[in-house]
Enzyme design. Structure first.
Site, PDB file in Angstrom:
ATOM      1  N   GLU A 138      -6.816   4.599   7.962  1.00  0.00           N
ATOM      2  CA  GLU A 138      -6.549   6.017   7.666  1.00  0.00           C
ATOM      3  C   GLU A 138      -7.761   6.661   7.010  1.00  0.00           C
ATOM      4  O   GLU A 138      -8.026   7.843   7.214  1.00  0.00           O
ATOM      5  CB  GLU A 138      -5.289   6.132   6.798  1.00  0.00           C
ATOM      6  CG  GLU A 138      -4.035   5.885   7.636  1.00  0.00           C
ATOM      7  CD  GLU A 138      -2.838   5.366   6.862  1.00  0.00           C
ATOM      8  OE1 GLU A 138      -2.837   5.446   5.621  1.00  0.00           O
ATOM      9  OE2 GLU A 138      -1.907   4.865   7.520  1.00  0.00           O
ATOM     10  N   GLU A 157      -5.227  -4.982  10.609  1.00  0.00           N
ATOM     11  CA  GLU A 157      -4.194  -3.965  10.815  1.00  0.00           C
ATOM     12  C   GLU A 157      -4.454  -3.247  12.132  1.00  0.00           C
ATOM     13  O   GLU A 157      -5.269  -2.306  12.179  1.00  0.00           O
ATOM     14  CB  GLU A 157      -4.218  -2.935   9.674  1.00  0.00           C
ATOM     15  CG  GLU A 157      -3.910  -3.515   8.309  1.00  0.00           C
ATOM     16  CD  GLU A 157      -3.334  -2.453   7.360  1.00  0.00           C
ATOM     17  OE1 GLU A 157      -2.288  -2.716   6.772  1.00  0.00           O
ATOM     18  OE2 GLU A 157      -3.932  -1.364   7.227  1.00  0.00           O
ATOM     19  N   HIS A 201      -9.553   1.105   5.004  1.00  0.00           N
ATOM     20  CA  HIS A 201      -8.268   1.300   5.689  1.00  0.00           C
ATOM     21  C   HIS A 201      -8.484   2.251   6.869  1.00  0.00           C
ATOM     22  O   HIS A 201      -9.264   3.197   6.770  1.00  0.00           O
ATOM     23  CB  HIS A 201      -7.223   1.872   4.721  1.00  0.00           C
ATOM     24  CG  HIS A 201      -5.840   1.825   5.299  1.00  0.00           C
ATOM     25  ND1 HIS A 201      -5.393   2.743   6.224  1.00  0.00           N
ATOM     26  CD2 HIS A 201      -4.816   0.947   5.118  1.00  0.00           C
ATOM     27  CE1 HIS A 201      -4.152   2.433   6.578  1.00  0.00           C
ATOM     28  NE2 HIS A 201      -3.778   1.343   5.924  1.00  0.00           N
ATOM     29  N   ASN A 215       0.872  -1.178   0.000  1.00  0.00           N
ATOM     30  CA  ASN A 215       0.000   0.000   0.000  1.00  0.00           C
ATOM     31  C   ASN A 215       0.909   1.228   0.000  1.00  0.00           C
ATOM     32  O   ASN A 215       1.492   1.561   1.028  1.00  0.00           O
ATOM     33  CB  ASN A 215      -0.895  -0.040   1.250  1.00  0.00           C
ATOM     34  CG  ASN A 215      -1.758   1.207   1.377  1.00  0.00           C
ATOM     35  OD1 ASN A 215      -1.797   2.048   0.479  1.00  0.00           O
ATOM     36  ND2 ASN A 215      -2.446   1.325   2.494  1.00  0.00           N
ATOM     37  N   LYS A 219       0.090   4.190  -0.222  1.00  0.00           N
ATOM     38  CA  LYS A 219      -0.571   5.361   0.383  1.00  0.00           C
ATOM     39  C   LYS A 219      -0.366   6.572  -0.531  1.00  0.00           C
ATOM     40  O   LYS A 219      -0.316   6.416  -1.740  1.00  0.00           O
ATOM     41  CB  LYS A 219      -0.071   5.571   1.815  1.00  0.00           C
ATOM     42  CG  LYS A 219      -0.195   4.285   2.642  1.00  0.00           C
ATOM     43  CD  LYS A 219      -0.008   4.464   4.114  1.00  0.00           C
ATOM     44  CE  LYS A 219      -0.199   3.115   4.817  1.00  0.00           C
ATOM     45  NZ  LYS A 219      -0.108   3.193   6.265  1.00  0.00           N
ATOM     46  N   GLY A 275       2.774   2.227  10.896  1.00  0.00           N
ATOM     47  CA  GLY A 275       3.751   3.312  10.783  1.00  0.00           C
ATOM     48  C   GLY A 275       4.500   3.609  12.066  1.00  0.00           C
ATOM     49  O   GLY A 275       5.185   4.627  12.177  1.00  0.00           O
ATOM     50  N   SER A 278       3.526  -2.197  10.364  1.00  0.00           N
ATOM     51  CA  SER A 278       4.972  -2.305  10.595  1.00  0.00           C
ATOM     52  C   SER A 278       5.551  -3.669  10.216  1.00  0.00           C
ATOM     53  O   SER A 278       6.459  -4.181  10.880  1.00  0.00           O
ATOM     54  CB  SER A 278       5.323  -1.945  12.048  1.00  0.00           C
ATOM     55  OG  SER A 278       5.005  -0.583  12.300  1.00  0.00           O
TER      56      SER A 278
HETATM   57  O1  LIG Z   1      -1.242   0.699   6.843  1.00  0.00           O
HETATM   58  C1  LIG Z   1      -0.491  -0.175   6.446  1.00  0.00           C
HETATM   59  C2  LIG Z   1      -0.740  -0.891   5.191  1.00  0.00           C
HETATM   60  O2  LIG Z   1      -2.027  -0.655   4.731  1.00  0.00           O
HETATM   61  C3  LIG Z   1       0.731  -0.535   7.197  1.00  0.00           C
HETATM   62  O3  LIG Z   1       1.619   0.519   7.099  1.00  0.00           O
HETATM   63  P1  LIG Z   1       3.131   0.326   7.650  1.00  0.00           P
HETATM   64  O4  LIG Z   1       3.632  -0.954   7.032  1.00  0.00           O
HETATM   65  O5  LIG Z   1       3.854   1.539   7.149  1.00  0.00           O
HETATM   66  O6  LIG Z   1       3.029   0.236   9.131  1.00  0.00           O
END
Ligand SMILES: O=C(CO)COP(=O)(O)O
Length: 250
Positions: free
Chosen positions: A100, A168, A98, A11, A13, A174, A213
Protein backbone atom coordinates in the site's frame (compact mmCIF):
# COMPACT_ATOMS: atom_id res chain seq x y z
CA UNK A 1 16.60 -26.98 9.08
CA UNK A 2 16.74 -24.56 11.99
CA UNK A 3 13.54 -24.22 13.96
CA UNK A 4 12.20 -20.72 13.75
CA UNK A 5 9.77 -19.43 16.34
CA UNK A 6 6.70 -18.28 14.43
CA UNK A 7 5.54 -14.69 14.56
CA UNK A 8 2.05 -13.30 14.00
CA UNK A 9 1.85 -9.57 13.36
CA UNK A 10 -1.34 -7.55 13.11
CA UNK A 11 -1.22 -4.58 10.74
CA UNK A 12 -4.05 -2.29 11.80
CA UNK A 13 -3.35 0.01 8.83
CA UNK A 14 -5.22 3.32 9.22
CA UNK A 15 -7.74 1.79 11.58
CA UNK A 16 -7.84 2.24 15.30
CA UNK A 17 -8.32 5.10 17.70
CA UNK A 18 -7.82 5.09 21.44
CA UNK A 19 -11.03 3.07 22.01
CA UNK A 20 -9.50 0.29 19.90
CA UNK A 21 -7.21 -0.41 22.82
CA UNK A 22 -10.23 -2.25 24.29
CA UNK A 23 -9.53 -4.89 21.62
CA UNK A 24 -5.94 -4.96 22.81
CA UNK A 25 -7.11 -5.52 26.37
CA UNK A 26 -9.32 -8.37 25.18
CA UNK A 27 -6.46 -9.89 23.20
CA UNK A 28 -4.20 -9.61 26.23
CA UNK A 29 -6.85 -11.39 28.33
CA UNK A 30 -7.19 -14.18 25.77
CA UNK A 31 -3.41 -14.57 25.59
CA UNK A 32 -2.91 -14.69 29.32
CA UNK A 33 -5.90 -16.84 30.28
CA UNK A 34 -5.72 -19.34 27.40
CA UNK A 35 -2.99 -21.75 26.41
CA UNK A 36 0.37 -19.96 26.09
CA UNK A 37 0.75 -18.71 22.52
CA UNK A 38 3.22 -20.60 20.34
CA UNK A 39 3.93 -17.45 18.35
CA UNK A 40 5.58 -14.12 18.97
CA UNK A 41 2.70 -11.61 18.87
CA UNK A 42 3.11 -8.13 17.39
CA UNK A 43 0.57 -5.36 16.82
CA UNK A 44 1.43 -2.58 14.37
CA UNK A 45 -1.13 0.14 15.11
CA UNK A 46 -1.25 3.64 13.62
CA UNK A 47 1.73 5.70 14.85
CA UNK A 48 -0.50 7.58 17.31
CA UNK A 49 -1.07 4.33 19.24
CA UNK A 50 2.39 2.78 19.16
CA UNK A 51 3.35 4.01 22.63
CA UNK A 52 0.03 2.89 24.12
CA UNK A 53 0.26 -0.57 22.53
CA UNK A 54 3.86 -0.95 23.71
CA UNK A 55 2.93 0.04 27.25
CA UNK A 56 -0.34 -1.85 27.47
CA UNK A 57 0.85 -4.96 25.64
CA UNK A 58 4.00 -5.52 27.65
CA UNK A 59 2.44 -7.50 30.50
CA UNK A 60 0.87 -10.01 28.10
CA UNK A 61 3.87 -10.31 25.79
CA UNK A 62 2.30 -8.33 22.94
CA UNK A 63 4.96 -6.27 21.19
CA UNK A 64 4.44 -3.08 19.22
CA UNK A 65 5.56 -2.22 15.72
CA UNK A 66 5.30 0.73 13.36
CA UNK A 67 3.74 0.50 9.91
CA UNK A 68 6.42 2.54 8.18
CA UNK A 69 9.38 4.76 9.02
CA UNK A 70 11.40 7.43 7.29
CA UNK A 71 14.91 6.55 6.19
CA UNK A 72 16.39 9.53 8.04
CA UNK A 73 16.69 9.80 11.81
CA UNK A 74 15.28 13.34 11.96
CA UNK A 75 14.86 16.42 9.81
CA UNK A 76 12.46 18.46 7.73
CA UNK A 77 10.04 15.69 6.72
CA UNK A 78 6.58 16.93 7.63
CA UNK A 79 4.22 14.16 8.60
CA UNK A 80 6.85 11.42 8.77
CA UNK A 81 8.03 9.33 11.70
CA UNK A 82 11.58 8.01 12.02
CA UNK A 83 12.65 4.57 13.17
CA UNK A 84 14.27 6.18 16.23
CA UNK A 85 10.95 7.78 17.16
CA UNK A 86 9.16 4.44 16.91
CA UNK A 87 11.85 2.81 19.04
CA UNK A 88 11.59 5.69 21.49
CA UNK A 89 7.83 5.06 21.71
CA UNK A 90 8.49 1.42 22.61
CA UNK A 91 8.22 -0.28 19.22
CA UNK A 92 10.39 -3.32 18.51
CA UNK A 93 9.40 -3.90 14.91
CA UNK A 94 8.49 -1.84 11.86
CA UNK A 95 6.85 -2.84 8.58
CA UNK A 96 8.64 -1.40 5.55
CA UNK A 97 7.74 -1.60 1.88
CA UNK A 98 4.10 -2.58 2.37
CA UNK A 99 2.45 -2.70 -1.06
CA UNK A 100 0.00 0.00 0.00
CA UNK A 101 2.94 2.34 0.61
CA UNK A 102 4.69 1.23 -2.55
CA UNK A 103 1.45 2.00 -4.45
CA UNK A 104 0.25 5.13 -2.62
CA UNK A 105 3.65 6.78 -2.15
CA UNK A 106 5.63 5.37 -5.07
CA UNK A 107 8.13 3.76 -2.72
CA UNK A 108 10.93 2.01 -4.57
CA UNK A 109 12.96 -1.01 -3.49
CA UNK A 110 15.91 1.32 -2.86
CA UNK A 111 13.84 3.45 -0.49
CA UNK A 112 12.54 0.36 1.23
CA UNK A 113 16.11 -0.86 1.76
CA UNK A 114 17.13 2.51 3.24
CA UNK A 115 14.14 2.35 5.58
CA UNK A 116 15.11 -1.18 6.62
CA UNK A 117 18.66 0.04 7.30
CA UNK A 118 17.29 2.93 9.37
CA UNK A 119 15.14 0.48 11.31
CA UNK A 120 18.14 -1.76 12.05
CA UNK A 121 20.14 1.30 13.06
CA UNK A 122 17.44 2.24 15.54
CA UNK A 123 17.38 -1.26 17.01
CA UNK A 124 14.09 -2.23 15.37
CA UNK A 125 13.42 -5.45 13.49
CA UNK A 126 12.21 -4.56 10.00
CA UNK A 127 9.42 -6.59 8.41
CA UNK A 128 10.20 -6.16 4.71
CA UNK A 129 7.19 -6.73 2.44
CA UNK A 130 7.33 -8.14 -1.07
CA UNK A 131 4.66 -9.48 -3.41
CA UNK A 132 3.43 -9.57 -6.98
CA UNK A 133 0.35 -8.10 -8.66
CA UNK A 134 -2.28 -10.36 -10.18
CA UNK A 135 -1.14 -9.44 -13.70
CA UNK A 136 2.44 -10.41 -12.82
CA UNK A 137 1.26 -13.75 -11.43
CA UNK A 138 -0.88 -14.42 -14.49
CA UNK A 139 2.13 -13.68 -16.66
CA UNK A 140 4.19 -16.25 -14.76
CA UNK A 141 6.43 -13.55 -13.29
CA UNK A 142 5.56 -13.86 -9.60
CA UNK A 143 8.85 -15.46 -8.53
CA UNK A 144 11.07 -13.18 -10.60
CA UNK A 145 9.24 -10.05 -9.38
CA UNK A 146 9.60 -11.13 -5.76
CA UNK A 147 13.24 -12.11 -6.31
CA UNK A 148 14.02 -8.64 -7.66
CA UNK A 149 12.23 -6.99 -4.72
CA UNK A 150 14.15 -9.16 -2.25
CA UNK A 151 17.49 -8.44 -3.88
CA UNK A 152 16.98 -4.68 -3.79
CA UNK A 153 14.94 -4.24 -0.59
CA UNK A 154 16.94 -6.33 1.87
CA UNK A 155 20.08 -4.60 3.15
CA UNK A 156 23.42 -6.40 2.78
CA UNK A 157 23.86 -6.27 6.55
CA UNK A 158 20.64 -8.20 7.16
CA UNK A 159 22.59 -11.37 7.92
CA UNK A 160 23.90 -9.80 11.13
CA UNK A 161 20.49 -8.65 12.35
CA UNK A 162 16.97 -9.87 12.80
CA UNK A 163 15.19 -9.10 9.57
CA UNK A 164 11.81 -10.54 8.66
CA UNK A 165 10.41 -11.02 5.17
CA UNK A 166 6.67 -10.84 4.53
CA UNK A 167 5.33 -12.29 1.28
CA UNK A 168 2.06 -10.52 0.53
CA UNK A 169 0.64 -11.15 -2.93
CA UNK A 170 -1.00 -7.80 -3.69
CA UNK A 171 -4.10 -9.39 -5.22
CA UNK A 172 -4.75 -11.31 -1.99
CA UNK A 173 -4.72 -8.25 0.28
CA UNK A 174 -8.19 -7.34 1.51
CA UNK A 175 -9.85 -9.43 -1.20
CA UNK A 176 -10.68 -12.65 0.62
CA UNK A 177 -8.65 -14.51 -2.01
CA UNK A 178 -5.45 -16.40 -1.25
CA UNK A 179 -2.98 -18.38 -3.34
CA UNK A 180 -3.28 -22.17 -3.14
CA UNK A 181 -1.18 -23.82 -0.45
CA UNK A 182 1.05 -25.19 -3.23
CA UNK A 183 1.60 -21.71 -4.62
CA UNK A 184 2.40 -20.38 -1.15
CA UNK A 185 4.81 -23.28 -0.57
CA UNK A 186 6.51 -22.66 -3.91
CA UNK A 187 6.94 -18.94 -3.32
CA UNK A 188 8.19 -19.37 0.25
CA UNK A 189 10.66 -22.05 -0.89
CA UNK A 190 11.90 -19.71 -3.59
CA UNK A 191 12.33 -16.87 -1.06
CA UNK A 192 14.14 -19.25 1.30
CA UNK A 193 16.50 -20.38 -1.47
CA UNK A 194 17.35 -16.78 -2.34
CA UNK A 195 17.99 -15.89 1.29
CA UNK A 196 20.34 -18.88 1.65
CA UNK A 197 22.03 -17.97 -1.62
CA UNK A 198 22.73 -14.50 -0.36
CA UNK A 199 23.29 -14.98 3.37
CA UNK A 200 24.49 -18.57 3.55
CA UNK A 201 23.17 -20.85 6.35
CA UNK A 202 21.95 -17.70 8.13
CA UNK A 203 19.32 -17.48 5.38
CA UNK A 204 17.62 -20.46 7.00
CA UNK A 205 16.94 -18.40 10.11
CA UNK A 206 14.97 -15.55 8.58
CA UNK A 207 11.27 -15.64 9.29
CA UNK A 208 9.19 -15.56 6.12
CA UNK A 209 5.63 -14.45 6.92
CA UNK A 210 2.61 -14.90 4.69
CA UNK A 211 0.10 -12.05 4.39
CA UNK A 212 -3.05 -11.50 2.35
CA UNK A 213 -6.54 -12.46 3.53
CA UNK A 214 -5.16 -14.59 6.34
CA UNK A 215 -8.30 -15.37 8.37
CA UNK A 216 -9.45 -17.65 11.18
CA UNK A 217 -10.85 -20.05 8.55
CA UNK A 218 -7.65 -20.50 6.56
CA UNK A 219 -4.94 -19.78 9.16
CA UNK A 220 -4.38 -23.36 10.27
CA UNK A 221 -3.61 -24.70 6.81
CA UNK A 222 -1.64 -21.70 5.56
CA UNK A 223 0.49 -21.46 8.71
CA UNK A 224 1.31 -25.17 8.37
CA UNK A 225 2.85 -24.71 4.91
CA UNK A 226 6.59 -25.33 4.82
CA UNK A 227 8.70 -22.17 5.16
CA UNK A 228 5.71 -20.16 6.38
CA UNK A 229 7.03 -18.85 9.69
CA UNK A 230 4.00 -16.83 10.69
CA UNK A 231 1.65 -14.27 9.26
CA UNK A 232 1.07 -10.59 8.65
CA UNK A 233 -2.62 -10.03 9.23
CA UNK A 234 -4.65 -6.99 8.15
CA UNK A 235 -8.43 -7.01 8.52
CA UNK A 236 -8.58 -10.03 10.84
CA UNK A 237 -6.21 -8.36 13.32
CA UNK A 238 -8.77 -5.68 14.18
CA UNK A 239 -10.94 -8.01 16.25
CA UNK A 240 -9.23 -9.60 19.23
CA UNK A 241 -11.15 -12.89 18.89
CA UNK A 242 -10.25 -13.34 15.22
CA UNK A 243 -6.64 -12.41 15.76
CA UNK A 244 -6.40 -14.75 18.75
CA UNK A 245 -7.84 -17.58 16.65
CA UNK A 246 -5.09 -16.99 14.07
CA UNK A 247 -2.41 -16.90 16.78
CA UNK A 248 -3.79 -20.14 18.22
CA UNK A 249 -3.68 -21.76 14.77
CA UNK A 250 0.14 -21.76 14.88
O1 LIG B 1 -1.87 -6.16 3.96
C1 LIG B 1 -2.02 -7.02 4.81
C2 LIG B 1 -1.22 -7.05 6.03
O2 LIG B 1 -0.13 -6.20 5.93
C3 LIG B 1 -3.05 -8.07 4.65
O3 LIG B 1 -4.29 -7.48 4.79
P1 LIG B 1 -5.61 -8.42 4.87
O4 LIG B 1 -5.31 -9.45 5.93
O5 LIG B 1 -6.70 -7.48 5.27
O6 LIG B 1 -5.78 -9.03 3.52
Amino acid sequence: MTTISPLIAGNWKMNGVSQSLDELTELANLLTTGEAPRAVVVICPPATLVAAVAAQGASSGIMAGGQDCHANASGAHTGDVSAYMLADAGAQFVIVGHSERRADHGETDDQVRLKAEAAIGAGLKPIICVGETEAQRDAGQAESVVAAQLAASIPDGAGQHEVIVAYEPIWAIGTGRTPSNDDIAQMHASIRARLVDRFGPRGNEFRILYGGSLKPVNAREILAVENVNGGLVGGASLLAKDFYTIISAV
